[in-house]
Write a protein that holds these residues in place. Structure first.
Motif, PDB file in Angstrom:
ATOM      1  N   ILE A   2       0.843  -1.199   0.000  1.00  0.00           N
ATOM      2  CA  ILE A   2       0.000   0.000   0.000  1.00  0.00           C
ATOM      3  C   ILE A   2       0.880   1.251   0.000  1.00  0.00           C
ATOM      4  O   ILE A   2       0.644   2.197  -0.745  1.00  0.00           O
ATOM      5  N   GLY A   3       1.964   1.190   0.793  1.00  0.00           N
ATOM      6  CA  GLY A   3       2.901   2.319   0.861  1.00  0.00           C
ATOM      7  C   GLY A   3       3.530   2.607  -0.498  1.00  0.00           C
ATOM      8  O   GLY A   3       3.903   3.745  -0.786  1.00  0.00           O
ATOM      9  N   LEU A   4       3.644   1.565  -1.334  1.00  0.00           N
ATOM     10  CA  LEU A   4       4.259   1.728  -2.657  1.00  0.00           C
ATOM     11  C   LEU A   4       3.231   2.140  -3.719  1.00  0.00           C
ATOM     12  O   LEU A   4       3.550   2.256  -4.894  1.00  0.00           O
ATOM     13  N   GLY A   5       1.993   2.328  -3.293  1.00  0.00           N
ATOM     14  CA  GLY A   5       0.962   2.757  -4.252  1.00  0.00           C
ATOM     15  C   GLY A   5       0.181   1.603  -4.849  1.00  0.00           C
ATOM     16  O   GLY A   5      -0.632   1.802  -5.763  1.00  0.00           O
ATOM     17  N   GLY A   6       0.424   0.369  -4.361  1.00  0.00           N
ATOM     18  CA  GLY A   6      -0.326  -0.782  -4.871  1.00  0.00           C
ATOM     19  C   GLY A   6      -1.482  -1.128  -3.953  1.00  0.00           C
ATOM     20  O   GLY A   6      -1.890  -0.329  -3.110  1.00  0.00           O
ATOM     21  N   GLY A   7      -2.023  -2.349  -4.132  1.00  0.00           N
ATOM     22  CA  GLY A   7      -3.099  -2.815  -3.272  1.00  0.00           C
ATOM     23  C   GLY A   7      -4.319  -3.244  -4.061  1.00  0.00           C
ATOM     24  O   GLY A   7      -4.377  -3.101  -5.294  1.00  0.00           O
ATOM     25  N   CYS A   8      -5.307  -3.789  -3.312  1.00  0.00           N
ATOM     26  CA  CYS A   8      -6.527  -4.254  -3.958  1.00  0.00           C
ATOM     27  C   CYS A   8      -7.317  -3.050  -4.471  1.00  0.00           C
ATOM     28  O   CYS A   8      -7.532  -2.080  -3.746  1.00  0.00           O
ATOM     29  N   ARG A   9      -7.747  -3.124  -5.745  1.00  0.00           N
ATOM     30  CA  ARG A   9      -8.423  -1.985  -6.366  1.00  0.00           C
ATOM     31  C   ARG A   9      -9.919  -2.208  -6.534  1.00  0.00           C
ATOM     32  O   ARG A   9     -10.699  -1.275  -6.569  1.00  0.00           O
ATOM     33  N   ILE A  23      -9.033  -7.749  -7.568  1.00  0.00           N
ATOM     34  CA  ILE A  23      -8.211  -7.138  -8.618  1.00  0.00           C
ATOM     35  C   ILE A  23      -7.152  -6.299  -7.899  1.00  0.00           C
ATOM     36  O   ILE A  23      -7.486  -5.310  -7.234  1.00  0.00           O
ATOM     37  N   VAL A  24      -5.871  -6.747  -8.022  1.00  0.00           N
ATOM     38  CA  VAL A  24      -4.831  -6.188  -7.149  1.00  0.00           C
ATOM     39  C   VAL A  24      -3.661  -5.613  -7.948  1.00  0.00           C
ATOM     40  O   VAL A  24      -3.116  -6.287  -8.832  1.00  0.00           O
ATOM     41  N   ASP A  25      -3.300  -4.380  -7.616  1.00  0.00           N
ATOM     42  CA  ASP A  25      -2.089  -3.773  -8.182  1.00  0.00           C
ATOM     43  C   ASP A  25      -0.914  -4.244  -7.335  1.00  0.00           C
ATOM     44  O   ASP A  25      -0.803  -3.868  -6.164  1.00  0.00           O
TER      45      ASP A  25
END
Ligand SMILES: CC(C)(COP(=O)([O-])OP(=O)([O-])OC[C@H]1O[C@@H](n2cnc3c(N)ncnc32)[C@H](O)[C@@H]1OP(=O)([O-])[O-])[C@@H](O)C(=O)NCCC(=O)NCCSC(=O)C[C@@](C)(O)CC(=O)[O-]
Ligand SMILES: NC(=O)C1=CN([C@@H]2O[C@H](COP(=O)(O)OP(=O)(O)OC[C@H]3O[C@@H](n4cnc5c(N)ncnc54)[C@H](OP(=O)(O)O)[C@@H]3O)[C@@H](O)[C@H]2O)C=CC1
Length: 426
Positions: free
Chosen positions: A150-157, A178-180
């Motif tokens: 999440i800190g890197l800008g990713g995560g479940c969208r 759907i996950v970044d």
């Protein structure tokens, strides 16, 4: 640092001199050079920590393909492969493509899917709506687990809910997360999320959750490459550029309509991709599974690439396919040579690696089609494979090339002939 990926005369050098050239071009340290040059790049202790029941290590050749230029940037491409002529063809086609302006590439975001299978439901459409009503809650729950991502800008969208109303085991509902996954391949990341949300999914639907696992059909994580090559660049001593272009387009059309041919055509594409996946410590089974599932996405197995003729008469090649690769996670940071491969390519993101992989896959496909549609595969491929046959027959040192050249010149590459030649030369 920008580098020059051209490698003229590289093949004529011995491995140590080739390594010096790469070290100088990329600016590797002497310690990094030693990792590639010395036989203990992967310490047994590290190997033993990577997988189970380890009894030793299995080595493969480590090569570099030259001439690759992607969106104007030169890249030296490490390839780990056992098959002769793959690295030569990748370099040769990249050289021709470079003369035509190089590869143009792009990619979607690094988005993976995890699947949560829900059984024991009598009202699958109602369950779908219930899950969609809790969309935000499910996304937030999935994202609680991975603060780094999440800190890197990713995560479940997002979530999707698919329904199979009539399976042999009754109605089945499948929720996708759907996950970044940013710069990871992402399997472990999304699997953790799927397992985290499963109990709540059971509460929401009243069903029983069974599988919670990523999908290797990574159709939201696509990488693309395009090339456009004028006929003049493709002409050979025996064939006009137009002949070569028409031959390649006929060969592609064969793969487009016939799954028996498409499987071989796509194997030729994977000849370029798998060696990069292996060299970077990525999961080649995941890439293979995604590639072939995507090639069959319309219910009929077909080519992963297209080859057409532009208005100007140029050859235009494209490829678009899933490319779930990471710069972190899996073995990418554990295997010292995988780390060095990433460094040689000077990568900033997993998407860049994905684009390089599909570009080289397209070049490899072009190399095979060009050979197949003109002189046939055997001249170029068997001339290089002849060295393998000579080694298998027992040749050592200078005799390997001597026997290979003799067999290639005679267009007779066979082990018994190699043994005969070995006796003659000894
Ligand atoms: C093999 C070549 C490249 C020879 O092709 P060639 O015309 O003899 O090459 P060349 O001597 O004119 O050299 C041109 C460039 O190729 C590279 N090159 C050339 N030779 C070497 C070498 N020994 N070591 C390193 N690089 C080499 C090198 O970059 C060189 O330029 P330079 O850098 O020297 O200025 C050509 O015949 C070719 O591309 N063939 C296709 C090979 C192929 O596709 N192999 C895959 C295995 S077959 C298979 O599994 C797939 C298949 C075929 O079934 C897929 C399908 O059906 O679609
Ligand atoms: N079906 C399949 O294909 C399956 C494959 N696998 C295997 O899973 C492995 C890949 O899983 P993967 O999740 O990538 O690996 P890891 O779990 O090893 O690494 C991912 C983690 O790295 C951390 N991380 C650090 N920097 C970044 C960054 N820049 N971008 C993204 N994440 C970052 C993240 O958080 P944090 O630090 O909090 O961990 C993230 O969760 C492979 O070995 C594959 O073989 C496993 C199961 C099934």
């Amino acid at each position: 640092m920008s580098i020059d990926s051209r490698l003229p005369n590289f093949r004529a050098l011995d491995p140590s001199a080739r390594l010096d050239e790469i070290v100088n071009k990329v600016g590797l340290t002497q310690e990094e050079r030693a990792l590639i040059a010395e036989p203990n790049a992967l310490p047994l202790e590290t190997a033993n920590g990577m997988v189970e029941n380890v009894i030793g290590k299995f080595e493969l050749p480590y090569s570099v393909a030259g001439y690759v230029q992607i969106n104007g940037r030169d890249v030296l491409v490490p390839m780990v492969v056992e098959e002769p002529s793959v690295v030569a063809a990748a370099s040769f086609m990249s050289k021709l493509i470079r003369d035509a302006g190089g590869f143009q590439t792009s990619s979607s975001g690094p988005i993976m899917r995890a699947q949560v299978q829900i059984m024991g439901i009598t009202d699958p459409y109602g369950a779908r709506h219930a899950l969609l009503n809790h969309r935000q809650e499910i996304i937030e729950m999935a994202n609680q687990r991975d603060k780094v991502l999440i800190g890197l800008g990713g995560g479940c969208r997002d979530i999707e809910v698919h329904i199979f109303p009539d399976t042999p085991r009754g109605p089945m509902v499948v929720m996708h997360l759907i996950v970044d996954v940013r710069d990871a391949m992402g399997a472990n990341t999304v699997n953790t999320m799927a397992e985290t949300v499963a109990p709540r999914v059971e509460e929401i639907t009243g069903g029983k959750v069974r599988l919670r696992i990523l999908s290797n059909l990574a159709d939201l994580r696509l990488a693309r490459a395009r090339v456009q090559i004028p006929a003049a660049i493709l002409k050979t001593d025996k064939y006009s550029g137009e002949d070569v272009i028409n031959g390649i387009v006929d060969a592609y059309t064969f793969a487009a309509v016939d799954p028996y041919r498409a499987a071989t055509h796509n194997k030729g594409i994977m000849n370029g991709i798998d060696p990069i996946i292996v060299a970077t410590g990525n999961d080649w089974r995941a890439v293979e599974a995604g590639a072939h599932a995507y090639a069959c996405r319309d219910g009929r197995y077909t080519s992963l690439s297209t080859w057409e003729i532009s208005k100007e008469g140029d050859l235009v090649g494209t490829i678009e396919m899933p490319m779930p690769v990471g710069l972190v996670g899996g073995a990418t940071k554990t295997h010292p040579l995988a780390r060095l491969s990433l460094q040689i390519m000077q990568l900033k993101s997993a998407q860049e690696l994905a684009e390089i992989a599909v570009a080289v896959g397209l070049a490899q496909n072009m190399g095979a089609l060009r050979a197949l549609a003109t002189e046939g595969i055997q001249r170029g491929h068997m001339a290089l494979h002849a060295r393998n046959i000579a080694i298998a027959a027992g040749a050592k040192g200078d005799l390997i090339d001597k026997i290979a050249q003799k067999m290639a010149a005679a267009k007779d590459v066979r082990t018994d002939y190699a043994i005969e030649l070995l006796k003659e030369f000894q």
